[in-house]
Design a protein around this motif. Structure first.
Motif, PDB file in Angstrom:
ATOM      1  N   LEU A 106      -2.113   6.131   0.058  1.00 25.76           N
ATOM      2  CA  LEU A 106      -3.244   5.306   0.457  1.00 25.76           C
ATOM      3  C   LEU A 106      -3.365   5.273   1.973  1.00 25.76           C
ATOM      4  O   LEU A 106      -4.451   5.395   2.536  1.00 25.76           O
ATOM      5  N   MET A 123       0.846  -1.192   0.000  1.00 28.64           N
ATOM      6  CA  MET A 123       0.000   0.000   0.000  1.00 28.64           C
ATOM      7  C   MET A 123       0.881   1.242   0.000  1.00 28.64           C
ATOM      8  O   MET A 123       1.816   1.356   0.768  1.00 28.64           O
ATOM      9  N   GLN A 131      -6.483   6.842   4.011  1.00 30.11           N
ATOM     10  CA  GLN A 131      -7.327   5.749   4.497  1.00 30.11           C
ATOM     11  C   GLN A 131      -8.161   6.177   5.705  1.00 30.11           C
ATOM     12  O   GLN A 131      -7.651   6.735   6.673  1.00 30.11           O
ATOM     13  N   SER A 139      -3.733   2.671  -8.035  1.00 29.26           N
ATOM     14  CA  SER A 139      -4.665   2.846  -6.927  1.00 29.26           C
ATOM     15  C   SER A 139      -6.076   3.132  -7.427  1.00 29.26           C
ATOM     16  O   SER A 139      -6.267   3.928  -8.346  1.00 29.26           O
TER      17      SER A 139
END
Length: 242
Positions: free
Chosen positions: A5, A1, A9, A30
């Motif tokens: 991200l 990740m 998140q 992504s």
């Protein structure tokens, strides 16, 4: 990740993303970027087309009335703080973060053209980073401007008279804000870069460069706060997240 991200998140609904893309179909890793492309004509480094791309992104983002602050970043930027810290600071401040300074040297005011008179005087000509963070009222000002934009479109470009090179993305916004609302900007950008190598582009950070001391020295600054670090290579990002 990826780092972005992780940064975004859990904060869905508090941001929107707009990606400046070429007419060819981009390949996004992504899902955050899928369907967020703003297509345009070809963009050439150092030319007014870079400013056009910035204005196009802002124009699209302004269509959403919930967007109150606008941050322009490159794909080599990584966050230095968590989302809440950056979000709260930018939403609560009454300033836009535009890098803006007077440079009397060959890479600054030597690029000025008298053809910009009478609207832009040499004493008003400023320089700065193209990466910025602006409040909504300033985003509207950038998109609405035509007077100063046309001066830079026609008289700030590579290969001008006397062998001079002028790069609109380094001078247009700093000069515009210096003339229109100098008290409304912080005079520094949102990104940290290292120009110590003396090249046309800043230092590119590799895995071996990423240390605790580096990040500490950047984030603990006595004069101002920086939210993003540029220019990290993709392999460096993957290494840093392991």
């Amino acid at each position: 990740m990826s780092s972005f991200l992780l940064f975004l998140q859990g904060h869905e609904g508090r941001y929107t993303i707009y990606v400046h893309a070429s007419r060819e179909k981009p390949e996004h890793v992504s899902p955050l970027f899928v369907g967020r492309d703003i297509h345009s004509e070809k963009v050439t480094w150092g030319k007014i087309s870079m400013v056009d791309a910035e204005r196009r992104l802002l124009a699209n983002a302004l269509q959403d009335s919930d967007n109150q602050h606008f941050v322009l970043l490159s794909d080599s930027c990584v966050p230095l703080h968590n989302f809440d810290y950056v979000y709260d600071y930018l939403m609560e401040t009454n300033l836009s973060f535009i890098d803006c300074f007077y440079d009397p040297g060959p890479h600054g005011n030597f690029r000025y053209s008298k053809n910009m008179l009478p609207e832009v005087r040499e004493s008003d000509f400023r320089k700065g980073s193209q990466w910025f963070s602006v409040k909504r009222q300033h985003a509207l000002m950038i998109v609405a401007d035509s007077l100063y934009y046309n001066k830079f479109k026609h008289h700030c470009r590579p290969g001008m008279e006397d062998g001079r090179n002028c790069y609109a993305d380094e001078h247009y916004l700093p000069t515009l804000f210096y003339m229109m609302d100098p008290g409304g900007i912080a005079n520094w950008s949102v990104t940290h870069v290292d120009w110590s190598e003396g090249k046309w582009h800043p230092k590119a950070y590799r895995a071996k460069d990423v240390t605790y001391e580096l990040l500490k020295n950047i984030t603990v600054c006595a004069w101002f706060i920086l939210w993003f670090l540029r220019k990290w290579l993709l392999r460096t990002l993957a290494y840093g997240m392991e």
